[in-house]
Design a protein around this motif. Structure first.
Motif, PDB file in Angstrom:
ATOM      1  N   ALA A   1       0.856  -1.190   0.000  1.00 23.05           N
ATOM      2  CA  ALA A   1       0.000   0.000   0.000  1.00 23.05           C
ATOM      3  C   ALA A   1       0.886   1.231   0.000  1.00 23.05           C
ATOM      4  N   ARG A   2       0.496   2.219  -0.778  1.00 24.71           N
ATOM      5  CA  ARG A   2       1.212   3.498  -0.710  1.00 24.71           C
ATOM      6  C   ARG A   2       0.870   4.203   0.585  1.00 24.71           C
ATOM      7  N   CYS A   3      -0.394   4.020   1.039  1.00 27.18           N
ATOM      8  CA  CYS A   3      -0.830   4.636   2.293  1.00 27.18           C
ATOM      9  C   CYS A   3      -1.698   3.645   3.056  1.00 27.18           C
ATOM     10  N   LEU A   4      -1.257   3.294   4.238  1.00 22.81           N
ATOM     11  CA  LEU A   4      -2.012   2.407   5.121  1.00 22.81           C
ATOM     12  C   LEU A   4      -2.666   3.261   6.203  1.00 22.81           C
ATOM     13  N   ILE A   5      -3.964   3.142   6.339  1.00 27.71           N
ATOM     14  CA  ILE A   5      -4.691   3.783   7.438  1.00 27.71           C
ATOM     15  C   ILE A   5      -4.974   2.682   8.447  1.00 27.71           C
ATOM     16  N   LEU A   6      -4.424   2.827   9.635  1.00 30.25           N
ATOM     17  CA  LEU A   6      -4.533   1.798  10.660  1.00 30.25           C
ATOM     18  C   LEU A   6      -5.244   2.399  11.877  1.00 30.25           C
ATOM     19  N   ALA A   7      -6.527   2.090  12.007  1.00 30.14           N
ATOM     20  CA  ALA A   7      -7.351   2.663  13.074  1.00 30.14           C
ATOM     21  C   ALA A   7      -7.593   1.638  14.168  1.00 30.14           C
ATOM     22  N   CYS A   8      -7.844   2.139  15.365  1.00 31.30           N
ATOM     23  CA  CYS A   8      -8.231   1.233  16.445  1.00 31.30           C
ATOM     24  C   CYS A   8      -9.285   1.897  17.313  1.00 31.30           C
ATOM     25  N   GLY A   9      -9.999   1.063  18.047  1.00 26.79           N
ATOM     26  CA  GLY A   9     -11.028   1.557  18.941  1.00 26.79           C
ATOM     27  C   GLY A   9     -12.164   0.569  19.059  1.00 26.79           C
ATOM     28  N   ASN A  10     -13.040   0.835  20.002  1.00 29.89           N
ATOM     29  CA  ASN A  10     -14.161  -0.050  20.280  1.00 29.89           C
ATOM     30  C   ASN A  10     -15.466   0.735  20.157  1.00 29.89           C
ATOM     31  N   PRO A  11     -16.263   0.460  19.133  1.00 30.88           N
ATOM     32  CA  PRO A  11     -17.520   1.178  18.958  1.00 30.88           C
ATOM     33  C   PRO A  11     -18.528   0.962  20.090  1.00 30.88           C
TER      34      PRO A  11
ATOM     35  N   GLU B   1       4.191   2.078   2.336  1.00 33.17           N
ATOM     36  CA  GLU B   1       5.091   3.205   2.092  1.00 33.17           C
ATOM     37  C   GLU B   1       4.892   4.294   3.142  1.00 33.17           C
ATOM     38  N   THR B   2       3.628   4.544   3.495  1.00 32.99           N
ATOM     39  CA  THR B   2       3.289   5.518   4.531  1.00 32.99           C
ATOM     40  C   THR B   2       2.163   4.933   5.377  1.00 32.99           C
ATOM     41  N   VAL B   3       2.032   5.444   6.594  1.00 30.56           N
ATOM     42  CA  VAL B   3       0.968   4.946   7.478  1.00 30.56           C
ATOM     43  C   VAL B   3       0.385   6.099   8.294  1.00 30.56           C
ATOM     44  N   ILE B   4      -0.937   6.058   8.447  1.00 35.07           N
ATOM     45  CA  ILE B   4      -1.642   6.989   9.325  1.00 35.07           C
ATOM     46  C   ILE B   4      -2.351   6.151  10.384  1.00 35.07           C
ATOM     47  N   PHE B   5      -1.953   6.325  11.631  1.00 36.11           N
ATOM     48  CA  PHE B   5      -2.623   5.683  12.752  1.00 36.11           C
ATOM     49  C   PHE B   5      -3.771   6.596  13.177  1.00 36.11           C
TER      50      PHE B   5
ATOM     51  N   LEU C   1       0.139  10.182  13.340  1.00 38.29           N
ATOM     52  CA  LEU C   1      -0.895   9.767  14.284  1.00 38.29           C
ATOM     53  C   LEU C   1      -1.975  10.836  14.302  1.00 38.29           C
ATOM     54  N   LEU C   2      -3.186  10.450  13.933  1.00 36.63           N
ATOM     55  CA  LEU C   2      -4.348  11.326  13.975  1.00 36.63           C
ATOM     56  C   LEU C   2      -5.184  10.918  15.179  1.00 36.63           C
ATOM     57  N   THR C   3      -5.347  11.843  16.129  1.00 43.83           N
ATOM     58  CA  THR C   3      -6.141  11.544  17.319  1.00 43.83           C
ATOM     59  C   THR C   3      -7.264  12.560  17.468  1.00 43.83           C
ATOM     60  N   ILE C   4      -8.363  12.083  18.033  1.00 41.16           N
ATOM     61  CA  ILE C   4      -9.516  12.924  18.333  1.00 41.16           C
ATOM     62  C   ILE C   4      -9.771  12.774  19.835  1.00 41.16           C
TER      63      ILE C   4
END
Length: 155
Positions: free
Chosen positions: A5-15, A60-64, A117-120
């Motif tokens: 992947a050129r860009c991997l979006i790797l999210a975590c959490g519990n709905p 290649e890149t990752v956004i957590f 790292l993108l956090t809310i």
């Protein structure tokens, strides 16, 4: 090793834990948004675990993406990440984003060109479905920032 992947979006959490579900919510949005773009891969789970290191190493890149209890509810932050040192006795079932970058580097000898790292900020993480009004109100800006970041990483 070739990039999957050129860009991997790797999210975590519990709905099922209120604002902790913002990561999965954004992952679902991203999956739909980039459905036809093979350069973007989206993965989501309840927590980040060492078995995700291979996907990170081959990206290649990752956004957590995750919520944060250290921020004001609804506050959105994006920061660059570097691999962090692994602490002795580190729990093997859950890692932070920077520690997971280190695991990928240690196991595969490679790390993504860029990692963010993108956090809310989370207001509530009690048992229950749905996001707080502060987090819900932040979603349009979070989506916009995620889209802008992906576009920049794909350049």
């Amino acid at each position: 090793m070739t990039f999957t992947a050129r860009c991997l979006i790797l999210a975590c959490g519990n709905p099922m834990r209120e604002d902790d579900g913002v990561g999965p919510f954004l992952a679902q949005w991203a999956e739909e948004h980039w459905r036809d773009d093979p350069r973007v891969q989206v993965l989501c789970d309840h927590q980040w675990t060492p078995d995700m290191a291979e996907e990170i190493a081959t990206a290649e890149t990752v956004i957590f993406v995750d919520c944060s209890l250290d921020q004001t509810p609804g506050q959105i932050l994006l920061r660059e990440l570097s691999p962090a040192s692994l602490k002795p006795g580190l729990v093997t079932h859950h890692l932070g984003a920077a520690e997971l970058l280190r695991v990928a580097q240690d196991l595969y000898g490679i790390q993504p060109r860029r990692a963010c790292l993108l956090t809310i900020g989370a207001g509530r993480i009690d048992l229950g479905e749905g996001l707080s009004s502060a987090v819900n109100d932040a979603l349009p800006d979070a989506k916009e920032l995620l889209e802008l970041t992906v576009r920049q990483l794909l350049c």
